[in-house]
Design an enzyme around this catalytic site. Structure first.
Site, PDB file in Angstrom:
ATOM      1  N   ASP A  82       0.839  -1.191   0.000  1.00  0.00           N
ATOM      2  CA  ASP A  82       0.000   0.000   0.000  1.00  0.00           C
ATOM      3  C   ASP A  82       0.882   1.251   0.000  1.00  0.00           C
ATOM      4  O   ASP A  82       1.814   1.351   0.802  1.00  0.00           O
ATOM      5  CB  ASP A  82      -0.890  -0.023   1.253  1.00  0.00           C
ATOM      6  CG  ASP A  82      -1.899   1.106   1.291  1.00  0.00           C
ATOM      7  OD1 ASP A  82      -2.300   1.583   0.222  1.00  0.00           O
ATOM      8  OD2 ASP A  82      -2.292   1.496   2.414  1.00  0.00           O
ATOM      9  N   HIS A  83       0.606   2.174  -0.885  1.00  0.00           N
ATOM     10  CA  HIS A  83       1.331   3.456  -0.942  1.00  0.00           C
ATOM     11  C   HIS A  83       2.840   3.285  -0.989  1.00  0.00           C
ATOM     12  O   HIS A  83       3.577   3.852  -0.170  1.00  0.00           O
ATOM     13  CB  HIS A  83       0.937   4.346   0.234  1.00  0.00           C
ATOM     14  CG  HIS A  83      -0.451   4.900   0.117  1.00  0.00           C
ATOM     15  ND1 HIS A  83      -0.816   5.817  -0.849  1.00  0.00           N
ATOM     16  CD2 HIS A  83      -1.563   4.635   0.830  1.00  0.00           C
ATOM     17  CE1 HIS A  83      -2.098   6.102  -0.713  1.00  0.00           C
ATOM     18  NE2 HIS A  83      -2.581   5.385   0.284  1.00  0.00           N
ATOM     19  N   VAL A 227      -9.256   0.080   3.811  1.00  0.00           N
ATOM     20  CA  VAL A 227      -9.717   0.339   5.175  1.00  0.00           C
ATOM     21  C   VAL A 227      -8.543   0.084   6.117  1.00  0.00           C
ATOM     22  O   VAL A 227      -8.008  -1.023   6.165  1.00  0.00           O
ATOM     23  CB  VAL A 227     -10.901  -0.570   5.559  1.00  0.00           C
ATOM     24  CG1 VAL A 227     -11.359  -0.273   6.981  1.00  0.00           C
ATOM     25  CG2 VAL A 227     -12.063  -0.394   4.577  1.00  0.00           C
TER      26      VAL A 227
END
Length: 279
Positions: A82-83, A227
């Site tokens: 993620d990222h 999330v």
């Protein structure tokens, strides 16, 4: 089941009109809670970690922990970076056998974002999924965030997707990272982005969006919703409530099990909200 490529999650979700939750882990309790919920509901899922959250463990530990827990899980799950803010982060995740990658150069000028994202595509190769981001999503994760929000420009989407060759496109359409109870999706903008590309879309900041908006995202080609804050809050709250109830509490395993149960509840609820057809 062994970890699968993010491409498999995308294919199954698009064919079944499902939205994959993408749930951030940091430790064993969070991982156990996520997978327990996935097993209950049966919807293909991404488990992910950002570079800011491997400071304690490293990518290899996250891989080993997630892969070991998923060995007995019948539902397809991909392990996602993620990222990834740099090519170095992409290389590190690939070396640790992650099966899905995000390159996030969205804070750079358009041409630089395109060039960095295209470079990530060559590293990831055709067997794994690549997510890129166009437009800068507001808010903060782990006290890190862009200087300002910059919403996705539909006029830039076609060229960006074509030249990068990404499998998913993260968009900024009113969604906000972190705990942002006032965040709202601009569905008119989301629809225009959808018209500009056939590539599945990704919405970050799922913790702050209202239930009624989350339940509509499948109508707009969204295949993945991130999330993180909700899960972290559930775990911290479980430990905090245990200490308030008994400042001398010394049973770490009991409190850890309570945290796992709290995370499971949050994840299951989010998966069901994202997929009204599942109920």
């Amino acid at each position: 089941m062994a970890l699968v490529s993010g491409l498999e999650i995308i294919e199954e979700c698009t064919s079944r009109n499902l939205v994959a939750g993408a749930f951030n882990t940091t430790n064993l309790e969070t991982t156990m809670g996520i997978v327990a919920a996935v097993e209950r509901v049966g919807v293909p899922t991404f488990i992910q970690v950002a570079p800011t959250n491997v400071a304690l463990s490293g990518y290899e530990y996250i891989y080993d922990m997630v892969a070991r827990r998923l060995a007995d899980c019948p539902v397809p799950v991909a392990l996602h970076l993620d990222h990834g803010k740099s090519i170095g982060a992409v290389e590190d995740a690939l070396a640790a056998r992650f099966t899905s990658i995000m390159i996030d150069a969205s804070e750079e000028p358009y041409e630089e974002n395109l060039a960095v994202s295209a470079r990530a595509r060559t590293l990831v190769g055709p067997e794994l999924a690549l997510e890129a981001e166009l437009g800068s999503i507001g808010g903060k994760e782990d006290d890190i965030g862009p200087e300002q929000e910059h919403r996705t420009d539909p006029a830039q989407v076609g060229r960006f997707v074509a030249e990068v060759g990404c499998d998913m496109l993260a968009v900024s359409v009113g969604n906000v990272h972190g705990h942002a109870p006032d965040a709202r999706i601009d569905f008119d903008l989301l629809a225009r982005v959808r018209e500009a590309t056939t590539v599945p879309l990704v919405v970050h900041g799922g913790s702050g969006l209202p239930v009624e908006q989350l339940g509509r995202l499948h109508e707009f080609g969204v295949v993945k919703v991130n999330v993180a804050s909700d899960l972290r809050n559930a775990m911290i709250r479980a430990f905090g409530e245990a200490w308030v109830a008994n400042p001398n509490e010394a049973s770490l395993i009991r409190v850890s099990q309570q945290a796992v149960a709290a995370i499971t509840e949050v994840v299951e609820r989010r998966i069901r909200v994202l997929n009204p057809v599942v109920g």
